[in-house]
Design a protein around this motif. Structure first.
Motif, PDB file in Angstrom:
ATOM      1  N   LEU A  11       1.280  -1.391  -0.061  1.00  0.00           N
ATOM      2  CA  LEU A  11       0.396  -0.191   0.254  1.00  0.00           C
ATOM      3  C   LEU A  11       1.223   1.222  -0.070  1.00  0.00           C
ATOM      4  CD1 LEU A  11      -2.660  -0.985   2.574  1.00  0.00           C
ATOM      5  CD2 LEU A  11      -2.897  -0.967  -0.257  1.00  0.00           C
ATOM      6  N   ASP A  14       1.751   1.376  -3.238  1.00  0.00           N
ATOM      7  CA  ASP A  14       0.642   2.085  -4.418  1.00  0.00           C
ATOM      8  C   ASP A  14       0.775   3.642  -3.700  1.00  0.00           C
ATOM      9  OD1 ASP A  14       0.332  -0.744  -5.565  1.00  0.00           O
ATOM     10  OD2 ASP A  14      -1.075  -0.564  -4.194  1.00  0.00           O
ATOM     11  N   ALA A  15       0.867   3.749  -2.759  1.00  0.00           N
ATOM     12  CA  ALA A  15       0.882   5.877  -2.662  1.00  0.00           C
ATOM     13  C   ALA A  15       2.039   6.318  -2.467  1.00  0.00           C
ATOM     14  CB  ALA A  15       0.702   5.585  -1.413  1.00  0.00           C
ATOM     15  N   CYS A  17       4.264   6.611  -0.649  1.00  0.00           N
ATOM     16  CA  CYS A  17       5.135   7.140   0.017  1.00  0.00           C
ATOM     17  C   CYS A  17       6.195   6.396   1.119  1.00  0.00           C
ATOM     18  CB  CYS A  17       3.078   7.085   0.998  1.00  0.00           C
ATOM     19  SG  CYS A  17       3.816   7.819   2.609  1.00  0.00           S
ATOM     20  N   LEU A  66      -2.969   6.849   5.204  1.00  0.00           N
ATOM     21  CA  LEU A  66      -2.320   6.136   4.439  1.00  0.00           C
ATOM     22  C   LEU A  66      -3.319   5.989   2.855  1.00  0.00           C
ATOM     23  CD1 LEU A  66       0.232   5.363   2.296  1.00  0.00           C
ATOM     24  CD2 LEU A  66      -0.495   3.072   4.091  1.00  0.00           C
ATOM     25  N   ARG A  69      -4.381   9.316   1.310  1.00  0.00           N
ATOM     26  CA  ARG A  69      -3.071   9.158  -0.247  1.00  0.00           C
ATOM     27  C   ARG A  69      -3.588   8.664  -1.165  1.00  0.00           C
ATOM     28  NH1 ARG A  69       2.280  11.117  -0.224  1.00  0.00           N
ATOM     29  NH2 ARG A  69       2.758  12.598   1.412  1.00  0.00           N
ATOM     30  N   LEU A  70      -4.150   7.360  -0.595  1.00  0.00           N
ATOM     31  CA  LEU A  70      -4.337   6.272  -1.999  1.00  0.00           C
ATOM     32  C   LEU A  70      -6.158   6.808  -2.278  1.00  0.00           C
ATOM     33  CD1 LEU A  70      -3.493   2.908  -0.526  1.00  0.00           C
ATOM     34  CD2 LEU A  70      -2.701   4.316  -2.183  1.00  0.00           C
ATOM     35  N   ARG A  72      -8.582   6.541  -0.585  1.00  0.00           N
ATOM     36  CA  ARG A  72      -9.979   5.230  -0.822  1.00  0.00           C
ATOM     37  C   ARG A  72      -9.900   5.265   0.951  1.00  0.00           C
ATOM     38  NH1 ARG A  72      -6.955   1.931  -3.016  1.00  0.00           N
ATOM     39  NH2 ARG A  72      -5.486  -0.225  -1.845  1.00  0.00           N
ATOM     40  N   LEU A  74      -9.154   3.111   3.953  1.00  0.00           N
ATOM     41  CA  LEU A  74      -8.587   1.732   4.279  1.00  0.00           C
ATOM     42  C   LEU A  74      -9.196   0.657   6.245  1.00  0.00           C
ATOM     43  CD1 LEU A  74      -4.567   2.690   3.600  1.00  0.00           C
ATOM     44  CD2 LEU A  74      -6.487   0.779   2.373  1.00  0.00           C
TER      45      LEU A  74
END
Length: 452
Positions: A11, A14-15, A17, A66, A69-70, A72, A74
């Protein structure tokens, strides 16, 4: 040695980060939420990536940071934390209103995701710490709410209350398995935004009170379908919400529900302790009918233990308190504890004490007072009555009454109904093969197959 948390690492990738960036995001959120004691840096993030589980407020802060940043939401499962300490999600009482809102929101989200760790067994002893912390906690600060643009008014609170009443009717008539998922969805979609809204002290207290009631009702639905670990998480969160509302008797009601469930699960001393905690925590504030309910719950536990003298004393106290409730100003949430409910509790106590004549008398009183709108409760009461006939040696009458119970139960989705029927059925093994037993078992088989 901890294993690397691959989900968390993926994750973060993906971000786009970095460890330092995530640590900064977490600190910014913590400060915005008023958690000035939270500490976090890139070393902490590295430890989580290597399999350590964050504690306290940090799991929720990580999920939010997080998730932003994505783009959505979590869950703990998404982050790979569900296998570690977050297994204790929603099992801690909190004096912090903000922490309570975050935890309940996470509980509802994880429940909608059907996260398996929520359904793991939770012992009755695990409720001792939340009870103790509630007992010694100072009064909650006024729930003024946030500076959010959403202004919450009495109409919003009334809407939640009306929806709660609808779910209560569905639960009583069709069992906890009928609409529990819809109740969780409503909590997540409709109640969460209001808890994050802005409100006056008076509205805030009403809001947290009805949120507590809705939460313990949803927990009671989980209890009814046999998902006991999940139910206990809901009850603990309802206790925190009740505390935020400033309503001590309502908190005691939550402990009484915990007591009821503990007694059902065979954790009899825990049941007694929880009922006593309810009465102690609400002392000086509980109305007569509420005190009667607390006493009845303690009597149930004492009856199961076999302490007849103490049980009789608490049953007498329950009757005395209930008698004092005539004309008293009682809160709406205790209205369910009427004459029929009291007599049913007394019948269950005498059934556990193997006092069939007294059990029969109180069960018949309960059935005479109860409403056809509560078929599940009437099923429990009829099976208690059938057991009293069995204890008195009247097998045909016992089976006929049990047949009435299972036929009235219809397709109620309740694990408790099935268990009541199963317990009665096992008692029949001592009577060999008789026509009345065969007839009962044929009728009961259909209920056991369809009421799931």
């Amino acid at each position: 040695m901890n294993s690397p948390n691959e989900l968390f690492a993926a994750l973060m990738d993906d971000a786009g980060c970095s460890r330092s960036a995530l640590a900064r995001d977490i600190l910014e959120l913590a400060r915005a939420r008023g958690h000035k004691d939270v500490r976090c840096d890139h070393v902490d993030v590295g430890r989580w990536l290597n399999g350590m589980t964050p504690r306290g407020e940090k799991p929720a802060l990580i999920a939010e940071a997080l998730g932003r940043r994505l783009g959505r939401a979590l869950s703990l499962s998404d982050l790979g934390f569900a296998g570690g300490r977050p297994l204790a999600l929603a099992l801690s009482f909190s004096e912090s209103r903000d922490a309570t809102i975050r935890t309940t929101q996470m509980l509802w989200t994880e429940d909608l995701k059907r996260s398996e760790f929520l359904r793991m067994a939770v012992s009755g002893g695990a409720l001792t710490t939340p009870m103790a912390r509630w007992l010694v906690s100072p009064p909650a600060d006024p729930p003024y709410g946030t500076h959010a643009s959403r202004r919450v008014g009495i109409d919003d609170v009334d809407a939640i209350r009306a929806t709660l009443r609808m779910f209560e009717r569905l639960d009583h008539q069709f069992g906890g398995g009928h609409a529990r998922s819809a109740a969780v969805q409503y909590l997540s979609d409709a109640v969460t935004p209001l808890l994050h809204g802005s409100y006056t002290d008076a509205i805030g207290r009403e809001l947290f009170s009805v949120a507590a009631q809705f939460t313990y009702k949803t927990g009671a639905m989980a209890y009814d379908v046999g998902v006991h670990g999940l139910a206990r998480r809901y009850f603990v969160q309802a206790l925190s919400l009740a505390h935020a509302s400033g309503d001590r008797p309502l908190g005691g009601k939550v402990l009484a529900l915990m007591s009821h469930q503990a007694n059902y699960l065979g954790e009899y001393q825990d049941a007694v302790d929880l009922a006593r905690g309810a009465a102690l925590g609400a002392r000086g504030q509980a109305t007569p009918r509420i005190r009667a309910m607390y006493a009845a719950m303690e009597a149930r536990g004492l009856a199961s233990i076999g302490d007849k003298r103490a049980c009789l004393r608490m049953m007498k106290q329950a009757e005395m308190n209930f008698g004092q409730s005539a004309g008293a100003d009682e809160p709406a949430w205790i209205e369910y504890f009427d004459e029929a409910e009291l007599q049913d509790e007394l019948a269950h106590c005498f059934t556990a004490l193997r006092a069939p004549r007294d059990a029969e008398r109180h069960a018949n009183l309960a059935l005479g007072e109860s409403s056809g709108l509560h078929p599940r409760s009437r099923t429990f009461c009829r099976l208690s009555l059938a057991t009293s006939y069995l204890d008195a040696g009247d097998l045909p009458r016992a089976c006929d009454t049990a047949i009435e119970a299972v036929e009235a139960a219809g397709r109620i989705k309740s694990a408790r109904v099935r268990r009541y029927v199963s317990v009665f059925d096992r008692r029949l093994d001592d009577f060999g093969r008789q026509r009345s037993i065969t007839e009962f078992r044929e009728r009961a088989q259909t209920l056991m197959a369809t009421a799931s």
